[in-house]
Write a protein that holds these residues in place. Structure first.
Motif, mmCIF file in Angstrom:
data_model
loop_
_atom_site.group_PDB
_atom_site.id
_atom_site.type_symbol
_atom_site.label_atom_id
_atom_site.label_comp_id
_atom_site.label_asym_id
_atom_site.label_seq_id
_atom_site.Cartn_x
_atom_site.Cartn_y
_atom_site.Cartn_z
ATOM 1 N N VAL A 1 0.606 -1.243 0.014
ATOM 2 C CA VAL A 1 -0.035 -0.020 -0.040
ATOM 3 C C VAL A 1 0.922 1.156 0.001
ATOM 4 N N ILE A 2 1.754 1.468 0.948
ATOM 5 C CA ILE A 2 2.571 2.615 1.228
ATOM 6 C C ILE A 2 3.478 2.911 -0.188
ATOM 7 N N LEU A 3 4.394 1.921 -0.348
ATOM 8 C CA LEU A 3 5.655 1.734 -1.307
ATOM 9 C C LEU A 3 4.999 2.273 -2.571
ATOM 10 N N PRO A 4 3.659 1.550 -3.313
ATOM 11 C CA PRO A 4 3.197 2.087 -4.561
ATOM 12 C C PRO A 4 3.018 3.453 -4.354
ATOM 13 N N THR A 5 2.243 3.927 -3.342
ATOM 14 C CA THR A 5 1.910 5.456 -3.247
ATOM 15 C C THR A 5 3.219 6.412 -2.982
ATOM 16 N N ALA A 6 4.291 6.045 -2.538
ATOM 17 C CA ALA A 6 5.219 6.622 -2.362
ATOM 18 C C ALA A 6 6.513 6.581 -3.495
ATOM 19 N N ARG A 7 5.939 6.208 -4.709
ATOM 20 C CA ARG A 7 6.834 5.940 -5.697
ATOM 21 C C ARG A 7 7.812 7.086 -6.054
ATOM 22 N N PRO A 8 7.248 8.242 -6.149
ATOM 23 C CA PRO A 8 8.010 9.367 -6.531
ATOM 24 C C PRO A 8 9.163 9.648 -5.708
ATOM 25 N N GLY A 9 8.905 9.701 -4.146
ATOM 26 C CA GLY A 9 9.961 9.751 -3.125
ATOM 27 C C GLY A 9 11.074 8.600 -3.212
ATOM 28 N N LEU A 10 10.541 7.498 -3.781
ATOM 29 C CA LEU A 10 11.588 6.309 -3.772
ATOM 30 C C LEU A 10 12.388 6.639 -4.856
ATOM 31 N N VAL A 11 12.115 7.074 -6.240
ATOM 32 C CA VAL A 11 12.555 7.305 -7.499
ATOM 33 C C VAL A 11 13.762 8.703 -7.028
ATOM 34 N N ALA A 12 13.176 9.677 -6.175
ATOM 35 C CA ALA A 12 13.890 10.617 -5.770
ATOM 36 C C ALA A 12 15.230 10.331 -4.960
ATOM 37 N N VAL A 13 14.779 9.384 -4.185
ATOM 38 C CA VAL A 13 16.004 8.892 -3.171
ATOM 39 C C VAL A 13 17.024 8.213 -4.032
ATOM 40 N N ALA A 14 16.531 7.191 -4.990
ATOM 41 C CA ALA A 14 17.355 6.240 -5.564
ATOM 42 C C ALA A 14 18.324 7.246 -6.674
ATOM 43 N N ILE A 15 17.789 8.198 -7.143
ATOM 44 C CA ILE A 15 18.395 8.773 -8.047
ATOM 45 C C ILE A 15 19.523 9.628 -7.405
ATOM 46 N N TYR A 16 19.287 10.330 -6.298
ATOM 47 C CA TYR A 16 20.222 10.921 -5.202
ATOM 48 C C TYR A 16 21.234 10.012 -4.877
ATOM 49 N N SER A 17 21.052 8.803 -4.190
ATOM 50 C CA SER A 17 22.093 7.734 -3.924
ATOM 51 C C SER A 17 22.889 7.470 -5.019
ATOM 52 N N PHE A 18 22.251 7.347 -6.341
ATOM 53 C CA PHE A 18 23.148 6.753 -7.334
ATOM 54 C C PHE A 18 24.225 7.823 -7.802
ATOM 55 N N MET A 19 23.695 9.218 -8.011
ATOM 56 C CA MET A 19 24.374 10.313 -8.403
ATOM 57 C C MET A 19 25.527 10.683 -7.515
ATOM 58 N N ASN B 1 9.219 11.940 -11.626
ATOM 59 C CA ASN B 1 9.074 11.333 -10.265
ATOM 60 C C ASN B 1 10.180 12.187 -9.324
ATOM 61 N N PHE B 2 11.293 12.580 -9.820
ATOM 62 C CA PHE B 2 12.327 13.065 -9.048
ATOM 63 C C PHE B 2 11.899 14.292 -8.685
ATOM 64 N N VAL B 3 11.524 15.176 -9.421
ATOM 65 C CA VAL B 3 11.048 16.513 -8.936
ATOM 66 C C VAL B 3 9.998 16.240 -8.131
ATOM 67 N N ALA B 4 8.970 15.562 -8.146
ATOM 68 C CA ALA B 4 7.842 15.323 -7.332
ATOM 69 C C ALA B 4 8.078 14.685 -6.092
ATOM 70 N N GLY B 5 9.173 13.913 -6.116
ATOM 71 C CA GLY B 5 9.771 13.281 -4.871
ATOM 72 C C GLY B 5 10.212 14.174 -3.982
ATOM 73 N N LEU B 6 11.249 15.265 -4.618
ATOM 74 C CA LEU B 6 11.912 16.178 -3.966
ATOM 75 C C LEU B 6 11.002 17.082 -3.076
ATOM 76 N N THR B 7 10.236 17.806 -3.980
ATOM 77 C CA THR B 7 9.150 18.712 -3.419
ATOM 78 C C THR B 7 8.068 17.988 -2.297
ATOM 79 N N ALA B 8 7.948 16.761 -2.597
ATOM 80 C CA ALA B 8 6.875 16.376 -1.577
ATOM 81 C C ALA B 8 7.625 15.978 -0.065
#
Length: 279
Positions: free
Chosen positions: A191-209, A268-275
């Motif tokens: 339930v929670i993780l599918p809803t939090a997909r933009p945040g997960l993508v933002a964290v993944a991109i940040y960690s990888f970069m 997803n990255f921008v949405a995750g950062l702003t949220a």
């Protein structure tokens, strides 16, 4: 509110200036990678007298770039996956549960971002050396040690940002999942993780970069066998020559994975950062 002519002109000029500052270095990097070495070492020109792709061929021979590329992909990918998994459970606990030490833990996680990363270099190195001395586990000069190192400064930000994102997800979703018979783990995963997909993508991109372009720790914690791309680029500079055209060509190649990943996931990255930045 209608934008005035002066405000519009100022916005256009500002965007144009920022665009120039962004595009010009990229253009110089790309065009220098298509020049013969003598052209790069001579007077600068905006367009080469002779276009050649030879630097893109020779850069793999001058330096074992393919090996460094594999090392960077492995280290960055594993560090990103581990950072994401740990951050999910830690941030979910901070967001959903009240436990003793919760405030202290959250404050400590956030406060680590106030310190420059160089302060952690010597302590981590000494810790790894002592672990090798006492337990026989080699961490200095290995991919494992570099992955652990990258986790130390990608995890705090990941936990903080995901905790803020989870706080923005209504708790009613957790309660509805419990009514349907889901336990805390299943509610999180289904339930929670599918809803939090933009945040997960933002964290993944940040960690990888963060892992992909890091130089300081990689230069100390690696050897010739497991050197990463960011450190390997320095080898184009020798005692007798500096292969500037190959450095520029290699820089273009190194940037491609990050650029492609960001373009594919930018929404997803921008949405995750702003949220995640605002609770």
């Amino acid at each position: 509110m209608r934008e005035t002519t002066g405000a519009k002109a100022f916005r256009i000029v500002t965007i144009a200036v920022l665009g120039i500052f962004t595009i010009v270095p990229i253009w110089v990097m790309v065009i220098s990678g298509l020049k013969p070495l003598k052209d790069v070492q001579g007077d600068f020109t905006w367009w080469p007298s002779t276009l050649t792709i030879q630097p893109y061929i020779e850069m793999w021979q001058t330096v074992p770039l393919a090996s460094y590329f594999v090392n960077s992909v492995i280290v960055s990918s594993v560090a990103t996956v581990l950072s994401l998994i740990i951050a999910i459970f830690a941030s979910y606990a901070i967001s959903r549960y009240n436990f003793r030490g919760r405030t202290v833990f959250s404050t400590t996680v956030l406060s680590t971002q106030m310190l420059p990363g160089v302060l952690f270099l010597l302590p981590l190195f000494l810790i790894f050396v002592n672990i090798n001395t006492n337990f026989g586990l080699q961490l200095v000069g290995t991919r494992t040690g570099l992955i652990i190192t990258y986790l130390t400064f990608s995890l705090p930000f990941s936990i903080w940002m995901l905790a803020g994102y989870f706080d923005g997800i209504p708790r009613e979703l957790d309660e509805a999942a419990k009514v349907d018979g889901c336990g805390p783990m299943r509610a999180l995963l289904t339930v929670i993780l599918p809803t939090a997909r933009p945040g997960l993508v933002a964290v993944a991109i940040y960690s990888f970069m963060t892992s992909w372009g890091e130089v300081l720790f990689a230069s100390v914690m690696t050897t010739d066998a497991n050197r990463t791309l960011a450190v390997g680029l320095q080898l184009y500079s020798t005692q007798t020559n500096v292969y500037w055209n190959q450095i520029m060509a290699a820089s273009v190649v190194v940037s491609i994975p990050i650029v492609i990943g960001f373009l594919l996931l930018q929404k997803n990255f921008v949405a995750g950062l702003t949220a995640g930045a605002v609770k």
